[in-house]
Design an enzyme around this catalytic site. Structure first.
Site, short mmCIF file in Angstrom:
data_model
loop_
_atom_site.label_atom_id
_atom_site.label_comp_id
_atom_site.label_asym_id
_atom_site.label_seq_id
_atom_site.Cartn_x
_atom_site.Cartn_y
_atom_site.Cartn_z
N GLU A 229 -5.19 -4.75 10.74
CA GLU A 229 -4.19 -3.69 10.89
C GLU A 229 -4.46 -2.92 12.19
O GLU A 229 -5.27 -1.98 12.20
CB GLU A 229 -4.25 -2.72 9.72
CG GLU A 229 -3.92 -3.33 8.38
CD GLU A 229 -3.35 -2.30 7.41
OE1 GLU A 229 -2.34 -2.61 6.78
OE2 GLU A 229 -3.89 -1.18 7.31
N GLY B 129 2.69 2.51 10.80
CA GLY B 129 3.62 3.62 10.62
C GLY B 129 4.34 4.03 11.90
O GLY B 129 4.98 5.06 11.96
N HIS C 165 -9.59 1.00 5.24
CA HIS C 165 -8.31 1.27 5.90
C HIS C 165 -8.54 2.26 7.04
O HIS C 165 -9.36 3.18 6.92
CB HIS C 165 -7.31 1.83 4.88
CG HIS C 165 -5.90 1.84 5.41
ND1 HIS C 165 -5.45 2.78 6.31
CD2 HIS C 165 -4.86 0.99 5.19
CE1 HIS C 165 -4.19 2.51 6.62
NE2 HIS C 165 -3.81 1.44 5.96
N GLY D 112 3.00 -1.06 4.30
CA GLY D 112 3.01 0.37 4.02
C GLY D 112 4.43 0.84 3.70
O GLY D 112 4.93 0.68 2.59
N GLY D 113 5.08 1.43 4.69
CA GLY D 113 6.40 2.04 4.48
C GLY D 113 7.40 1.16 3.75
O GLY D 113 8.11 1.63 2.85
N ASN E 179 0.86 -1.19 0.00
CA ASN E 179 0.00 0.00 0.00
C ASN E 179 0.90 1.24 0.00
O ASN E 179 1.48 1.58 1.02
CB ASN E 179 -0.90 -0.04 1.25
CG ASN E 179 -1.75 1.21 1.38
OD1 ASN E 179 -1.80 2.05 0.46
ND2 ASN E 179 -2.43 1.35 2.50
N TRP E 180 1.00 1.86 -1.16
CA TRP E 180 1.90 3.02 -1.29
C TRP E 180 1.33 4.26 -0.59
O TRP E 180 2.03 5.26 -0.46
CB TRP E 180 2.15 3.35 -2.76
CG TRP E 180 2.87 2.29 -3.55
CD1 TRP E 180 3.17 1.01 -3.15
CD2 TRP E 180 3.36 2.41 -4.90
NE1 TRP E 180 3.82 0.35 -4.16
CE2 TRP E 180 3.95 1.17 -5.24
CE3 TRP E 180 3.35 3.44 -5.84
CZ2 TRP E 180 4.54 0.95 -6.49
CZ3 TRP E 180 3.93 3.21 -7.08
CH2 TRP E 180 4.52 1.98 -7.40
N LYS E 181 0.07 4.21 -0.22
CA LYS E 181 -0.62 5.38 0.37
C LYS E 181 -0.44 6.59 -0.54
O LYS E 181 -0.37 6.43 -1.75
CB LYS E 181 -0.12 5.62 1.81
CG LYS E 181 -0.24 4.33 2.65
CD LYS E 181 -0.09 4.55 4.12
CE LYS E 181 -0.21 3.20 4.83
NZ LYS E 181 -0.18 3.30 6.28
N GLU F 177 -6.96 4.73 7.96
CA GLU F 177 -6.77 6.14 7.58
C GLU F 177 -8.02 6.68 6.88
O GLU F 177 -8.36 7.86 7.01
CB GLU F 177 -5.52 6.27 6.70
CG GLU F 177 -4.25 6.09 7.53
CD GLU F 177 -3.07 5.48 6.80
OE1 GLU F 177 -3.06 5.48 5.54
OE2 GLU F 177 -2.14 5.00 7.47
N SER G 3 3.67 -1.95 10.35
CA SER G 3 5.12 -2.00 10.55
C SER G 3 5.74 -3.35 10.22
O SER G 3 6.64 -3.82 10.91
CB SER G 3 5.48 -1.58 11.98
OG SER G 3 5.05 -0.24 12.22
#
Ligand code: 13P
Length: 254
Positions: A168, A174, A96, A235-236, A10-12, A98, A214
């Site tokens: 999640e 993150g 998600h 993610g990251g 997930n590049w966000k 977010e 993470s």
């Protein structure tokens, strides 16, 4: 029983056009034969050319990070599930944390999004997860069960079998603070049990449940090794080619 093992990136809201293309190229160049399903979930602007770039690569798919709950119409700034399908998307992340937090997406809207995604032949990757205060209060299972009931469990059995679930925990996203393998396995087991109660054991055993929060190259293997963990939503670490590839290479499970 073989359920799909999945690593989704997930590049966000990261990567402009050139950066995204470079990232995708770097990953694809170094990929060996894929033993799990790998999914790129970039911002919308990357989907069209990535579907050309990834065409014909076995087990590499595209997903979007959101879609609107209506099929089309006067919803300025939104993107419809049918549009995603038309550029080669196979998956869409829904629910998600977010989106829930910053865009006030609640159960009702998410249930509609799930329906419109499935109606357009997209596979929802439906996210659930508790905030830190809920975890500390010990009511995380209730919260996750409520999210499943609110956004997914209205589906008939044959439609539910198309869904992927992602756990999640918000406190692990993150933050560099990963849930422990035991916490992850406990929650995944709980989710699978809730699915079994609603749809029966056969469907529950077929449902892929991913962990996100993470995940890094140094912890992916011990997280994925748990019997009810079928992969990750990254993610990251999905933004760095070598990290993402290392995570992909944590499969197949031993
Ligand atoms: P991080 O891997 O950066 O914690 O993000 C997880 C996530 O939200 C994936 O959807």
């Amino acid at each position: 029983m073989v359920r799909k093992q999945i690593v989704a990136g997930n590049w966000k809201m990261n990567m402009d056009f050139d950066e995204g293309r470079d990232l995708a190229f770097s990953i694809i160049r170094k990929l060996g034969p894929l033993h799990s399903q790998v999914i790129f979930c970039p911002p919308f602007i990357h989907l069209n050319y990535l579907s050309v770039l990834t065409k014909g690569i076995a087990n590499l798919s595209l997903g979007a990070q959101n879609c609107h709950q209506q099929n089309n119409g006067a919803y300025t700034g939104e993107v419809a599930a049918s549009m995603l399908k038309s550029v080669g998307c196979e998956y869409v992340i829904l629910g998600h944390s977010e989106r829930r937090e910053y865009f006030a997406e609640g159960d009702e809207i998410l249930a509609q999004k799930v329906d419109v995604a499935i109606a357009n032949d997209l596979i929802p990757i439906f996210c659930v997860g508790e905030k830190l205060e809920i975890r500390e209060a010990g009511t995380h299972e209730n919260t996750v069960e409520k999210q499943l009931k609110g956004g997914l469990f209205h589906l008939e059995k044959d439609l539910f079998s198309k869904v992927v679930v992602a756990y999640e925990p918000v406190w692990a996203i993150g933050t560099g603070k990963t849930a422990s393998p035991q916490q992850v396995q406990e929650m995944h087991y709980f989710i699978r049990k809730a699915i079994a109660n609603k749809y029966g054991k056969k469907i529950a055993d077929m449902t892929s449940i991913l962990y996100g929060g993470s995940v890094k190259p140094n912890n992916a293997k011990e997280l994925f090794e748990n019997s009810d963990v079928d992969g990750g939503l990254i993610g990251g670490a999905a933004l760095k080619a070598s990290d993402f590839i290392d995570i992909i290479n944590s499969f197949p499970k031993d």
